[in-house]
Design an enzyme around this catalytic site. Structure first.
Site, PDB file in Angstrom:
ATOM      1  N   CYS A 182       0.835  -1.215   0.000  1.00  0.00           N
ATOM      2  CA  CYS A 182       0.000   0.000   0.000  1.00  0.00           C
ATOM      3  C   CYS A 182       0.867   1.262   0.000  1.00  0.00           C
ATOM      4  O   CYS A 182       1.984   1.266   0.523  1.00  0.00           O
ATOM      5  CB  CYS A 182      -0.868   0.030   1.250  1.00  0.00           C
ATOM      6  SG  CYS A 182      -1.926  -1.389   1.396  1.00  0.00           S
ATOM      7  N   ARG A 227       5.173   0.213  -6.028  1.00  0.00           N
ATOM      8  CA  ARG A 227       5.095  -0.575  -4.802  1.00  0.00           C
ATOM      9  C   ARG A 227       4.170  -1.770  -4.963  1.00  0.00           C
ATOM     10  O   ARG A 227       4.173  -2.671  -4.137  1.00  0.00           O
ATOM     11  CB  ARG A 227       4.583   0.301  -3.651  1.00  0.00           C
ATOM     12  CG  ARG A 227       5.542   1.393  -3.242  1.00  0.00           C
ATOM     13  CD  ARG A 227       4.855   2.437  -2.402  1.00  0.00           C
ATOM     14  NE  ARG A 227       4.510   1.972  -1.081  1.00  0.00           N
ATOM     15  CZ  ARG A 227       5.233   2.187   0.021  1.00  0.00           C
ATOM     16  NH1 ARG A 227       6.351   2.864  -0.074  1.00  0.00           N
ATOM     17  NH2 ARG A 227       4.852   1.736   1.180  1.00  0.00           N
ATOM     18  N   TRP A 281      -2.907  -2.736  -1.541  1.00  0.00           N
ATOM     19  CA  TRP A 281      -2.499  -4.107  -1.860  1.00  0.00           C
ATOM     20  C   TRP A 281      -3.209  -4.971  -0.826  1.00  0.00           C
ATOM     21  O   TRP A 281      -2.905  -4.892   0.355  1.00  0.00           O
ATOM     22  CB  TRP A 281      -0.977  -4.235  -1.743  1.00  0.00           C
ATOM     23  CG  TRP A 281      -0.423  -5.514  -2.261  1.00  0.00           C
ATOM     24  CD1 TRP A 281      -0.310  -5.903  -3.571  1.00  0.00           C
ATOM     25  CD2 TRP A 281       0.147  -6.579  -1.491  1.00  0.00           C
ATOM     26  NE1 TRP A 281       0.274  -7.134  -3.647  1.00  0.00           N
ATOM     27  CE2 TRP A 281       0.564  -7.570  -2.397  1.00  0.00           C
ATOM     28  CE3 TRP A 281       0.336  -6.800  -0.129  1.00  0.00           C
ATOM     29  CZ2 TRP A 281       1.155  -8.754  -1.985  1.00  0.00           C
ATOM     30  CZ3 TRP A 281       0.931  -7.973   0.283  1.00  0.00           C
ATOM     31  CH2 TRP A 281       1.339  -8.942  -0.626  1.00  0.00           C
ATOM     32  N   ASN A 341      -2.093   2.292   5.735  1.00  0.00           N
ATOM     33  CA  ASN A 341      -1.167   1.198   5.419  1.00  0.00           C
ATOM     34  C   ASN A 341      -0.964   0.390   6.686  1.00  0.00           C
ATOM     35  O   ASN A 341      -0.869   0.972   7.774  1.00  0.00           O
ATOM     36  CB  ASN A 341       0.211   1.733   5.002  1.00  0.00           C
ATOM     37  CG  ASN A 341       0.190   2.389   3.641  1.00  0.00           C
ATOM     38  OD1 ASN A 341      -0.822   2.401   2.960  1.00  0.00           O
ATOM     39  ND2 ASN A 341       1.336   2.937   3.257  1.00  0.00           N
ATOM     40  N   GLY A 342      -0.820  -0.927   6.548  1.00  0.00           N
ATOM     41  CA  GLY A 342      -0.564  -1.760   7.734  1.00  0.00           C
ATOM     42  C   GLY A 342      -1.765  -2.629   8.061  1.00  0.00           C
ATOM     43  O   GLY A 342      -2.658  -2.823   7.229  1.00  0.00           O
ATOM     44  N   GLU A 347      19.784 -16.717  -6.095  1.00  0.00           N
ATOM     45  CA  GLU A 347      19.342 -15.402  -6.559  1.00  0.00           C
ATOM     46  C   GLU A 347      18.990 -15.441  -8.056  1.00  0.00           C
ATOM     47  O   GLU A 347      17.993 -14.845  -8.488  1.00  0.00           O
ATOM     48  CB  GLU A 347      20.427 -14.359  -6.261  1.00  0.00           C
ATOM     49  CG  GLU A 347      20.154 -12.955  -6.734  1.00  0.00           C
ATOM     50  CD  GLU A 347      18.864 -12.339  -6.196  1.00  0.00           C
ATOM     51  OE1 GLU A 347      18.236 -12.909  -5.293  1.00  0.00           O
ATOM     52  OE2 GLU A 347      18.469 -11.303  -6.735  1.00  0.00           O
ATOM     53  N   LYS A 350      15.286 -14.542  -9.460  1.00  0.00           N
ATOM     54  CA  LYS A 350      15.074 -13.466 -10.436  1.00  0.00           C
ATOM     55  C   LYS A 350      14.302 -13.999 -11.628  1.00  0.00           C
ATOM     56  O   LYS A 350      13.361 -13.389 -12.087  1.00  0.00           O
ATOM     57  CB  LYS A 350      16.452 -12.935 -10.873  1.00  0.00           C
ATOM     58  CG  LYS A 350      16.602 -11.485 -10.991  1.00  0.00           C
ATOM     59  CD  LYS A 350      16.664 -10.646  -9.752  1.00  0.00           C
ATOM     60  CE  LYS A 350      15.750 -10.927  -8.649  1.00  0.00           C
ATOM     61  NZ  LYS A 350      15.956 -10.190  -7.426  1.00  0.00           N
ATOM     62  N   GLU A 374      10.528 -14.969 -10.678  1.00  0.00           N
ATOM     63  CA  GLU A 374       9.595 -13.899 -10.289  1.00  0.00           C
ATOM     64  C   GLU A 374       9.192 -13.013 -11.464  1.00  0.00           C
ATOM     65  O   GLU A 374       8.092 -12.485 -11.491  1.00  0.00           O
ATOM     66  CB  GLU A 374      10.130 -13.062  -9.129  1.00  0.00           C
ATOM     67  CG  GLU A 374      11.278 -12.152  -9.454  1.00  0.00           C
ATOM     68  CD  GLU A 374      11.734 -11.307  -8.265  1.00  0.00           C
ATOM     69  OE1 GLU A 374      10.888 -10.824  -7.523  1.00  0.00           O
ATOM     70  OE2 GLU A 374      12.959 -11.147  -8.113  1.00  0.00           O
ATOM     71  N   HIS A 395      20.946 -35.427  -5.283  1.00  0.00           N
ATOM     72  CA  HIS A 395      20.231 -36.061  -4.169  1.00  0.00           C
ATOM     73  C   HIS A 395      18.723 -35.994  -4.359  1.00  0.00           C
ATOM     74  O   HIS A 395      17.975 -36.053  -3.381  1.00  0.00           O
ATOM     75  CB  HIS A 395      20.639 -35.415  -2.843  1.00  0.00           C
ATOM     76  CG  HIS A 395      22.086 -35.669  -2.508  1.00  0.00           C
ATOM     77  ND1 HIS A 395      22.567 -36.895  -2.142  1.00  0.00           N
ATOM     78  CD2 HIS A 395      23.167 -34.842  -2.547  1.00  0.00           C
ATOM     79  CE1 HIS A 395      23.870 -36.828  -1.946  1.00  0.00           C
ATOM     80  NE2 HIS A 395      24.265 -35.581  -2.200  1.00  0.00           N
ATOM     81  N   LYS A 426       6.905  -4.516  -3.962  1.00  0.00           N
ATOM     82  CA  LYS A 426       8.290  -4.121  -3.718  1.00  0.00           C
ATOM     83  C   LYS A 426       8.652  -4.239  -2.247  1.00  0.00           C
ATOM     84  O   LYS A 426       9.738  -4.684  -1.895  1.00  0.00           O
ATOM     85  CB  LYS A 426       8.497  -2.672  -4.194  1.00  0.00           C
ATOM     86  CG  LYS A 426       9.924  -2.155  -4.031  1.00  0.00           C
ATOM     87  CD  LYS A 426      10.872  -2.909  -4.945  1.00  0.00           C
ATOM     88  CE  LYS A 426      12.299  -2.430  -4.830  1.00  0.00           C
ATOM     89  NZ  LYS A 426      13.224  -3.406  -5.438  1.00  0.00           N
TER      90      LYS A 426
HETATM   91  O1  M6R Z   1      13.264  -4.632   1.310  1.00  0.00           O
HETATM   92  P1  M6R Z   1      13.858  -5.965   1.634  1.00  0.00           P
HETATM   93  O2  M6R Z   1      15.224  -6.139   1.136  1.00  0.00           O
HETATM   94  O3  M6R Z   1      13.730  -6.318   3.084  1.00  0.00           O
HETATM   95  O4  M6R Z   1      12.913  -6.995   0.848  1.00  0.00           O
HETATM   96  C1  M6R Z   1      13.039  -8.375   1.039  1.00  0.00           C
HETATM   97  C2  M6R Z   1      12.426  -9.132  -0.115  1.00  0.00           C
HETATM   98  O5  M6R Z   1      11.032  -8.912  -0.161  1.00  0.00           O
HETATM   99  C3  M6R Z   1      13.036  -8.709  -1.453  1.00  0.00           C
HETATM  100  O6  M6R Z   1      14.430  -8.865  -1.417  1.00  0.00           O
HETATM  101  C4  M6R Z   1      12.477  -9.550  -2.617  1.00  0.00           C
HETATM  102  O7  M6R Z   1      12.826 -10.891  -2.460  1.00  0.00           O
HETATM  103  C5  M6R Z   1      13.018  -8.997  -3.926  1.00  0.00           C
HETATM  104  N1  M6R Z   1      12.340  -7.786  -4.278  1.00  0.00           N
HETATM  105  C6  M6R Z   1      12.887  -9.981  -5.040  1.00  0.00           C
HETATM  106  O8  M6R Z   1      13.500  -9.502  -6.203  1.00  0.00           O
END
Ligand code: M6R
Length: 599
Positions: free
Chosen positions: A2, A27, A70, A96-97, A475, A479, A482, A498, A594
């Protein structure tokens, strides 16, 4: 996640609030709304995108609040969108929250009619009650938030009252001080084109924004929050000619890394200056470092853990923040908990930090966001200085996190006497060369695009790597999945046999990290394993004799323990171009946000 924007001042509020909402789109959101206060409150809200919002061409109001939602409580419908109002539409609220005790409050407000499924809707009804009880707007909001359990950033405007009142607990709010009015937002990107003079509200703050300015209160007493100047240019938060923010941010890595390293390295003495003042005695008696983080930040933490152990000779564990407990007979006074978080607002990471702090452990935040909750909650903070990252997929912030954590490993090693000046100097020289090495990979983008086109129809991808190559393989897989929605998994290279090897076919390319710091010779055995199951192999390698084992080879320049980090840039480009070939909404992947500010 949000987003909130609010404006009151000499100008018409509607265009300012609407643009602010656009700026917050990154966001992630599923519904949107605006309330304008002008001799009564007009609310415009809808599920869907900001451009779908049915607002008039002009509106005379000079006071407005807006929200991108959101969904957490209740589906993304028009009714559940914010702002929420009381029955008569005299009070409007964006939030928000999560309000944990909203069900109890709804039960208590049984004479009121609720229209949405949201937790937020209790707020305008409570404010309405207090206003009817002769409170002014600020004290009505103060009385309301005293009734709320949970986390919130709220903005409240009411008919017949000047401006709006905002309040925060465990959710960020920043106030902007413009020449022609005052702003509030969940992050500065929302109003950066209007002012760069900002003050960050603290937990428990309540602020009243009117045409006369901003008054901040804490526990009912007037207080000041320092005004700081945001150095980021508004255009830094725009796409700058790239098709997607993600691609722009991948390409910004050399510059972001220069910023990360700037003024912090002494390659002659092998020392770093991070303005970090952990007491000497504490450092020498340190028994354990626990890294808490989520997603990409967790992968950066895994990279760092090996460096901490190697250079600072201290046992380091990496915890998934949402699973973290301070347990297991540890001595809190000899444990350092390092929270790695780009946004500084990830609820799981903040909650892990709080658990560590309440057990008595010292906390250090590694974050990109000055003024974020993590930065303010932690005992110590080091900023990664990557600049704003708009794409949901973290790219330049991963690189800046690993670079920053590498400097922290040098700091710890030097302070603890476990890292010689010579070794430290050579590491810092590698760090200095890092932006150039990343640039070399970026210059090879054309080939990653061609290779991505070749593999775009694959069933799934497996990423493998050892040691520092393992977090990079995690990672790389994250990437790719997602943003492309193709199934991908990252593995410690030795682990594939395994179980998962059963899934390997000629339709499942394997991407192998074969650089220094990633035990590449051992991983070559695993490359042979998958090749004999007909899987195409893409190698990201700094060895000079791997070509014959690989279907595709990307070459990484020599850079010691930073080679896997450079290899990761190939994986970012590879993921980007596969997703682009598939026409995915790269900057806003489905279901993702985000900044994840709920647990
Ligand atoms: O803001 P943060 O680094 O705490 O966010 C943690 C994860 O939500 C964030 O790294 C997420 O996995 C990435 N945006 C994915 O690309």
């Amino acid at each position: 996640m949000c987003g909130i924007i609010g404006y009151v001042g000499n100008d018409h509020a509607l265009p300012i609030v609407a643009t602010g909402l656009k700026n917050l789109e990154y966001r992630g959101y599923d519904s949107v709304g605006i309330a304008l206060n002008e001799n009564g409150i007009d609310v415009f809200k809808k599920s869907g995108e900001i451009d779908d919002l049915d607002v008039p061409e002009t509106h005379p109001s000079n006071c407005g609040i807006g929200h991108t939602r959101w969904s957490t409580h209740g589906k993304p419908t028009d009714v559940n969108a914010h702002p929420h109002t009381d029955e008569d539409g005299e009070v409007a609220v964006v939030h928000n929250g999560i309000i944990d005790n909203y069900e109890a409050l709804r039960a208590e407000l049984d004479s009121h009619t609720f229209t949405s499924e949201t937790d937020t809707e209790v707020v305008p009804h409570l404010v309405e009650e207090y206003l009817a009880d002769d409170h002014d707007l600020r004290s009505a909001v103060e009385a309301t938030i005293a009734r709320l359990d949970g986390s919130f950033a709220i903005a409240v405007t009411a008919s017949g009252h000047d401006g709006f009142v905002v309040a925060r607990r465990d959710s960020p709010l920043v106030v902007g001080h413009g020449d022609d009015g005052a702003f509030v937002a969940s992050d500065v990107t929302a109003f950066l084109e209007h002012t760069r003079d900002v003050s960050y509200l603290e937990d428990g703050d309540v602020a009243h924004l009117t045409t006369d300015g901003v008054s901040v209160f804490h526990d009912g007493e007037g207080t000041d929050r320092a005004v700081q100047t945001v150095e980021w240019e508004a255009e830094a938060a725009e796409k700058g000619g790239y098709d997607h923010y993600m691609l722009k941010e991948i390409h910004e890595q050399p510059q972001a890394l220069r910023q990360t390293l700037s003024g912090r390295l002494d390659t002659v003495t092998g020392d770093v200056d991070l303005e970090l003042d952990l007491p000497e005695q504490y450092l020498s008696s340190l028994q354990e470092i626990q890294i808490v983080a989520c997603g990409t930040s967790n992968h950066a933490g895994r990279y760092a853990a090996r460096l901490f152990e190697q250079f600072a000779d201290v046992r380091t564990t990496v915890e998934t923040a949402s699973e973290y407990e301070f347990s297991g007979g540890r001595d809190p006074w000899r444990t350092l908990v390092v929270a790695v978080t780009q946004s500084g607002e990830t609820a799981d990471t903040l909650s892990a930090m709080r658990r560590a702090a309440s057990a008595g452990a010292r906390t250090l935040a590694i974050t990109n966001m000055v003024g974020s909750t993590a930065a303010r909650d932690a005992d110590h903070v080091v900023y990664i200085r990557a600049g704003p990252e708009i794409g949901v997929a973290a790219t330049k912030t991963f690189a800046a996190q690993v670079a920053t954590l590498t400097m922290v490993s040098v700091y710890l090693g030097r302070q603890r006497g476990t890292l010689s000046g010579d070794r430290a100097s050579s590491l810092l020289s590698n760090l200095r060369e890092l932006p150039g090495a990343v640039q070399q990979v970026l210059d090879d983008e054309e080939r990653t695009r061609d290779v991505a086109a070749e593999f775009v129809d694959s069933d799934a991808f497996f990423f493998i790597g050892r040691k520092l190559g393992w977090p990079v393989s995690l990672e790389g897989a994250l990437k790719l999945k997602e943003i492309s929605y193709i199934h991908a998994e990252g593995f410690a290279a030795g682990e594939l046999k395994h179980g998962t090897l059963a899934l390997v076919t000629d339709q499942t390319p394997v991407v192998a990290v074969l650089t220094d710091g990633a035990a590449p010779r051992k991983s070559l055995n695993n490359v042979k394993e998958v090749e004999s199951r007909d899987a195409p192999v893409v190698g990201v390698s700094s060895l000079d004799d791997t070509t014959k084992y690989l279907d595709v080879e990307f070459t990484v320049p020599e850079l010691g323990v930073l080679e896997p980090l450079v290899a990761n840039v190939y994986l970012q480009l590879f993921a980007y171009h596969i997703a682009d070939e598939l026409g995915r909404p790269i900057d806003k992947p489905r279901n993702l946000a985000k900044s994840v500010t709920v647990e």
